[in-house]
Design a protein around this motif. Sequence first.
Motif, PDB file in Angstrom:
ATOM      1  N   VAL A  23       0.833  -1.201   0.000  1.00 39.50           N
ATOM      2  CA  VAL A  23       0.000   0.000   0.000  1.00 39.50           C
ATOM      3  C   VAL A  23       0.871   1.255   0.000  1.00 39.50           C
ATOM      4  N   GLU A  24       1.894   1.258   0.821  1.00 36.25           N
ATOM      5  CA  GLU A  24       2.760   2.430   0.896  1.00 36.25           C
ATOM      6  C   GLU A  24       3.481   2.676  -0.425  1.00 36.25           C
ATOM      7  N   ARG A  25       3.836   1.606  -1.150  1.00 34.87           N
ATOM      8  CA  ARG A  25       4.460   1.787  -2.461  1.00 34.87           C
ATOM      9  C   ARG A  25       3.465   2.412  -3.440  1.00 34.87           C
ATOM     10  N   TYR A  26       2.242   1.921  -3.420  1.00 30.47           N
ATOM     11  CA  TYR A  26       1.218   2.486  -4.300  1.00 30.47           C
ATOM     12  C   TYR A  26       0.944   3.955  -3.952  1.00 30.47           C
ATOM     13  N   ARG A  27       1.000   4.276  -2.692  1.00 28.35           N
ATOM     14  CA  ARG A  27       0.679   5.636  -2.267  1.00 28.35           C
ATOM     15  C   ARG A  27       1.709   6.672  -2.724  1.00 28.35           C
ATOM     16  N   GLN A  28       2.787   6.235  -3.277  1.00 21.28           N
ATOM     17  CA  GLN A  28       3.730   7.181  -3.864  1.00 21.28           C
ATOM     18  C   GLN A  28       3.157   7.835  -5.113  1.00 21.28           C
ATOM     19  N   SER A  29       2.106   7.240  -5.665  1.00 20.57           N
ATOM     20  CA  SER A  29       1.420   7.824  -6.814  1.00 20.57           C
ATOM     21  C   SER A  29       0.202   8.612  -6.339  1.00 20.57           C
ATOM     22  N   PRO A  30       0.012   9.845  -6.811  1.00 19.05           N
ATOM     23  CA  PRO A  30      -1.153  10.631  -6.396  1.00 19.05           C
ATOM     24  C   PRO A  30      -2.470  10.093  -6.940  1.00 19.05           C
ATOM     25  N   LYS A  31      -2.418   9.213  -7.916  1.00 16.13           N
ATOM     26  CA  LYS A  31      -3.650   8.675  -8.496  1.00 16.13           C
ATOM     27  C   LYS A  31      -4.105   7.364  -7.847  1.00 16.13           C
ATOM     28  N   PHE A  32      -3.393   6.880  -6.868  1.00 14.76           N
ATOM     29  CA  PHE A  32      -3.827   5.677  -6.160  1.00 14.76           C
ATOM     30  C   PHE A  32      -5.020   6.013  -5.281  1.00 14.76           C
ATOM     31  N   VAL A  33      -6.152   5.338  -5.501  1.00 17.34           N
ATOM     32  CA  VAL A  33      -7.371   5.651  -4.735  1.00 17.34           C
ATOM     33  C   VAL A  33      -7.932   4.449  -3.981  1.00 17.34           C
ATOM     34  N   GLY A  34      -7.392   3.261  -4.200  1.00 15.96           N
ATOM     35  CA  GLY A  34      -7.924   2.113  -3.485  1.00 15.96           C
ATOM     36  C   GLY A  34      -7.369   0.810  -4.012  1.00 15.96           C
ATOM     37  N   LEU A  35      -7.831  -0.283  -3.399  1.00 13.48           N
ATOM     38  CA  LEU A  35      -7.406  -1.628  -3.779  1.00 13.48           C
ATOM     39  C   LEU A  35      -8.620  -2.487  -4.121  1.00 13.48           C
ATOM     40  N   ARG A  36      -8.425  -3.397  -5.068  1.00 11.08           N
ATOM     41  CA  ARG A  36      -9.330  -4.536  -5.202  1.00 11.08           C
ATOM     42  C   ARG A  36      -8.472  -5.758  -4.900  1.00 11.08           C
ATOM     43  N   PRO A  37      -8.354  -6.098  -3.616  1.00 14.51           N
ATOM     44  CA  PRO A  37      -7.395  -7.131  -3.219  1.00 14.51           C
ATOM     45  C   PRO A  37      -8.014  -8.522  -3.232  1.00 14.51           C
ATOM     46  N   LEU A  38      -7.286  -9.451  -3.774  1.00 12.42           N
ATOM     47  CA  LEU A  38      -7.692 -10.852  -3.778  1.00 12.42           C
ATOM     48  C   LEU A  38      -6.446 -11.705  -3.662  1.00 12.42           C
ATOM     49  N   PRO A  39      -6.574 -12.905  -3.121  1.00 12.31           N
ATOM     50  CA  PRO A  39      -5.466 -13.849  -3.275  1.00 12.31           C
ATOM     51  C   PRO A  39      -5.269 -14.114  -4.765  1.00 12.31           C
ATOM     52  N   PRO A  40      -4.043 -14.415  -5.204  1.00 11.99           N
ATOM     53  CA  PRO A  40      -3.798 -14.627  -6.630  1.00 11.99           C
ATOM     54  C   PRO A  40      -4.682 -15.722  -7.217  1.00 11.99           C
ATOM     55  N   ASP A  41      -5.123 -15.482  -8.470  1.00 12.03           N
ATOM     56  CA  ASP A  41      -5.881 -16.482  -9.241  1.00 12.03           C
ATOM     57  C   ASP A  41      -7.139 -16.928  -8.498  1.00 12.03           C
ATOM     58  N   THR A  42      -7.827 -15.978  -7.898  1.00 15.20           N
ATOM     59  CA  THR A  42      -9.024 -16.280  -7.116  1.00 15.20           C
ATOM     60  C   THR A  42     -10.262 -15.774  -7.830  1.00 15.20           C
ATOM     61  N   PHE A  43     -11.308 -16.580  -7.864  1.00 14.63           N
ATOM     62  CA  PHE A  43     -12.594 -16.097  -8.345  1.00 14.63           C
ATOM     63  C   PHE A  43     -13.727 -16.499  -7.406  1.00 14.63           C
ATOM     64  N   GLY A  44     -13.641 -17.657  -6.802  1.00 19.34           N
ATOM     65  CA  GLY A  44     -14.676 -18.108  -5.880  1.00 19.34           C
ATOM     66  C   GLY A  44     -14.675 -17.326  -4.584  1.00 19.34           C
ATOM     67  N   GLY A  45     -15.533 -17.727  -3.657  1.00 12.75           N
ATOM     68  CA  GLY A  45     -15.719 -16.940  -2.449  1.00 12.75           C
ATOM     69  C   GLY A  45     -15.096 -17.503  -1.188  1.00 12.75           C
ATOM     70  N   ASP A  46     -14.258 -18.543  -1.305  1.00 10.58           N
ATOM     71  CA  ASP A  46     -13.688 -19.148  -0.101  1.00 10.58           C
ATOM     72  C   ASP A  46     -12.877 -18.140   0.711  1.00 10.58           C
TER      73      ASP A  46
END
Length: 293
Positions: free
Chosen positions: A93-116
């Motif tokens: 998050v702190e790395r992303y925040r170096q950009s002024p256009k960072f407004v949020g995350l859509r975080p998921l474990p890698p290669d995830t689509f289901g709801g577990d």
Amino acid sequence: MGGFLDSHIHLWRLDDGESFWMREKIDGLHRDFTLADLAALQDQCGTGGAIVVQAMHNCSESERLLAQAENEQRLAGVVAWADLFDPGLEQQVERYRQSPKFVGLRPLPPDTFGGDWLSDPRSTAALRTLERLDVAVDLLVRVEDLAAACVLLRPHEGLRSILNHAGRPAVMTQDTAHWKLAMQKIARETCAVVKCSGLVERAGVEWTRASLKPWVEALLDMFGSKRVMFGTNWPVMTISANYALWVNTLVEILEEIGLSAHEMDDVMSTTAARTYRVDWPAEMTTPDATSDT
């Protein structure tokens, strides 16, 4: 730059070196979709800018979008990706925040689509971290996983959470019962806002304004205009509609429902601007560069 603020678009080029299952699977998406393409479409229907959301489960795409957005006023912000289970989530998050256009995350474990992942204790811990860091969080879940999403979000009263694509209802079958019960609980028991997006592609090509209106009306009844934000999910939505057709149809539906001018502003721009904390409408200080990078 004024006009509507599209809360959910994607950008990609086939030579970006990424592998994205959706554009590989759907022939109509297997081409470049650039900012220049978006600008031409938005200029037809009163939309002035957009929030660009990650499509791939890696940080390199997010970093590329952040770099592009810094010089493009049409891109009001970037919702990046992060691995929800990564012990280094806060550092990312702190790395992303170096950009002024960072407004949020859509975080998921890698290669995830289901709801577990929704009921995984690591998700609860990660949301506590993101709430403490005051990061807006987009959630992409299937309609059958809305109840689990409600349980996950309920304790996080200070989290700016955004449910993507109206909770992904079964619009084509007009099966509202399960979706409406789950969405009512989310509206009542959490602080989440919801994107009025994703409806046309889930409705199939035979959708009409009349067939979409009950879904839009239900969202507004449950969440109110201050918790609903317009989005297109372009270019994914092009599998069943064109950009201007969806925007104009939504505006017509909102007018038919009887929203006031202030409520229309909420849905079409203000809710997204407030939730993602972007200045909108933006003042144009230089000509809008609509490059294909």
